[in-house]
Design an enzyme around this catalytic site. Sequence first.
Site, PDB file in Angstrom:
ATOM      1  N   HIS A 155     -72.036  -1.633  66.722  1.00 16.94           N
ATOM      2  CA  HIS A 155     -73.279  -2.305  65.883  1.00 16.94           C
ATOM      3  C   HIS A 155     -72.877  -2.747  64.486  1.00 16.94           C
ATOM      4  O   HIS A 155     -73.651  -2.861  63.686  1.00 16.94           O
ATOM      5  CB  HIS A 155     -74.245  -1.434  65.715  1.00 16.94           C
ATOM      6  N   SER A 276     -61.625 -25.464  48.985  1.00 14.44           N
ATOM      7  CA  SER A 276     -62.955 -26.140  48.569  1.00 14.44           C
ATOM      8  C   SER A 276     -62.768 -27.222  47.795  1.00 14.44           C
ATOM      9  O   SER A 276     -61.955 -27.215  46.964  1.00 14.44           O
ATOM     10  CB  SER A 276     -63.793 -25.151  48.103  1.00 14.44           C
ATOM     11  N   LYS A 282     -61.493 -20.901  46.401  1.00 18.61           N
ATOM     12  CA  LYS A 282     -61.778 -20.652  47.823  1.00 18.61           C
ATOM     13  C   LYS A 282     -60.478 -20.591  48.611  1.00 18.61           C
ATOM     14  O   LYS A 282     -59.723 -21.662  48.463  1.00 18.61           O
ATOM     15  CB  LYS A 282     -62.965 -21.562  48.210  1.00 18.61           C
ATOM     16  N   ASN A 284     -60.739 -20.777  52.639  1.00 16.94           N
ATOM     17  CA  ASN A 284     -61.571 -20.738  53.820  1.00 16.94           C
ATOM     18  C   ASN A 284     -60.937 -20.355  55.138  1.00 16.94           C
ATOM     19  O   ASN A 284     -59.920 -21.217  55.513  1.00 16.94           O
ATOM     20  CB  ASN A 284     -62.576 -21.905  53.844  1.00 16.94           C
ATOM     21  N   LYS A 324     -66.162 -35.871  85.133  1.00 13.61           N
ATOM     22  CA  LYS A 324     -64.959 -35.970  84.530  1.00 13.61           C
ATOM     23  C   LYS A 324     -65.001 -35.702  83.028  1.00 13.61           C
ATOM     24  O   LYS A 324     -64.077 -34.717  82.577  1.00 13.61           O
ATOM     25  CB  LYS A 324     -64.298 -37.202  84.811  1.00 13.61           C
TER      26      LYS A 324
HETATM   27  N1  ARG Z   1     -66.091 -44.054  89.484  1.00 17.08           N
HETATM   28  C1  ARG Z   1     -66.829 -43.271  90.876  1.00 17.08           C
HETATM   29  C2  ARG Z   1     -66.805 -41.803  90.273  1.00 17.08           C
HETATM   30  O1  ARG Z   1     -66.201 -41.278  89.091  1.00 17.08           O
HETATM   31  C3  ARG Z   1     -65.961 -43.298  91.742  1.00 17.08           C
HETATM   32  C4  ARG Z   1     -66.791 -43.085  93.131  1.00 17.08           C
HETATM   33  C5  ARG Z   1     -67.592 -44.217  93.312  1.00 17.08           C
HETATM   34  N2  ARG Z   1     -68.202 -44.270  94.669  1.00 17.08           N
HETATM   35  C6  ARG Z   1     -69.325 -44.965  94.704  1.00 17.08           C
HETATM   36  N3  ARG Z   1     -69.863 -45.104  96.150  1.00 17.08           N
HETATM   37  N4  ARG Z   1     -69.711 -46.150  93.875  1.00 17.08           N
HETATM   38  O2  ARG Z   1     -67.470 -40.978  90.941  1.00 17.08           O
END
Ligand code: ARG
Length: 458
Positions: A155, A276, A282, A284, A324
């Site tokens: 705590h 700072s 300071k 930091n 991604k």
């Molecule tokens: N650029 C697309 C992605 O990253 C690739 C797949 C695209 N497929 C499609 N049917 N448009 O998902």
Amino acid sequence: MSLWGGRFDGALNEKAWELNSSLPVDQTMSIEDVDGSMAWANSLLEAKVVTTDEHQQISLGLEQIRAELIESSFRFLTSDEDIHSAVERRLTEIIGVTAKKLHTGRSRNDQVATDFRLWMLNNLPALVREITSLQSALVLLAEDSGETIMPGYTHLQRAQPVLLSHWWMSHFWPLERDKNRLADLTHRVSSLPLGCGALAGNPIGVERESLAKALGFENVAQNSMDAVSDRDFVAEYLFCCSMVGTHISKLSEQVVLFTSSEFGFFELSDAYSTGSSLMPQKKNPDMFELGRGKAGGLVGLLTGFLTTLKGLPSTYDKDLQEDKYPVFRATETLMLLLPVIAAAVSTMKARPDRMRNAIDSFMMATDLADYLVEKGIPFRETHSLAGIAVKTAIENHLGLDGLSLAQYQAIHPAFDQDVFAVFDPFASIKRRNSLGGTAPEAVHKQIQQAKKLIIGEK
Ligand code: ARG
């Protein structure tokens, strides 16, 4: 030029094109796209879809593209919709019409899922290495701490004394679990979607088991509809990264606290602290504040992506293109953060005097109760007797070690002169010598175990 213009009369609106394009993000996995295409070309040869001559042209063309990508001479065009279109466009420039045979039986749906999995498999080892480097730094710090003692907290209140090395090692094991999670995840990443076509499978008789072997996958996805849409591995990866970030944030928060003047347990090195612009005095702990703060962004990437996945109809939906960015972003974040935190903790200077001074005799109140247990009194009673001692000491503005023997004996006659030895914090530490405890012997065993794990990996 798009890969799908046949049934359209008009061109895509410019802004819509920009929204649709994933090239700025997915060019990160360009080598994986070439690798996937190379393996696919081999499958096309085996399936007699291309001749030996055509196969050779495709292979040579792809090799050239790989070389261009490696030496950064590959020219991406704004008209490339994604990495798959860019590679195919370039292949057509190099070898002409034969390039157009490469996509036979394949869809970008199974292609992108394959490339992404390959990318993750290729990049996981570097991430794991950075985690191990931080772990190695922690082990070294633990070893170098010798028998330095510090207050342990629950705590955030003073609880019981511990070895500094034990505290360092308490940050080692969470990272070990993170690595175990990543290792376990690897098996699920290593499931090949290629050969599943757009959603229903390929009609050209590609032998997917050997394709998997060629690309280094452990197994083959069993259902084409699932294979093109399965992004569990993405969510799991983002969770693993969030967990690493959370562990770093916990360590960082404590360093921020412990380097404040009020604690003063550590001093930051100049190389990993900032000043700072206004207050000249300071120093930091910015690196650790960032270590604490970055976890927020990592968790955001995870929750954002889970929200994208939720309720998607099977199979491929363009929403999945959003997979991604969070993965690359989370990876970049950790690849920068981990080595900085490792170096920043390694260069801090411990202040054993400050740590020792922060331990008061009240932290041995449990030892006081244990002392009476040794005299044959049940723990429930000794806990309350030690509590009375604490209360008496506070009322008299004394530490537990400041009460006289007479005062102790007034609490219970079993108290004897040897009670005062209980208030030595190092003795308290030494008593906790079962596996996982803070006694020097137990911590030594722990460190040996940790070293074995690290060495076993190399
Ligand atoms: N650029 C697309 C992605 O990253 C690739 C797949 C695209 N497929 C499609 N049917 N448009 O998902």
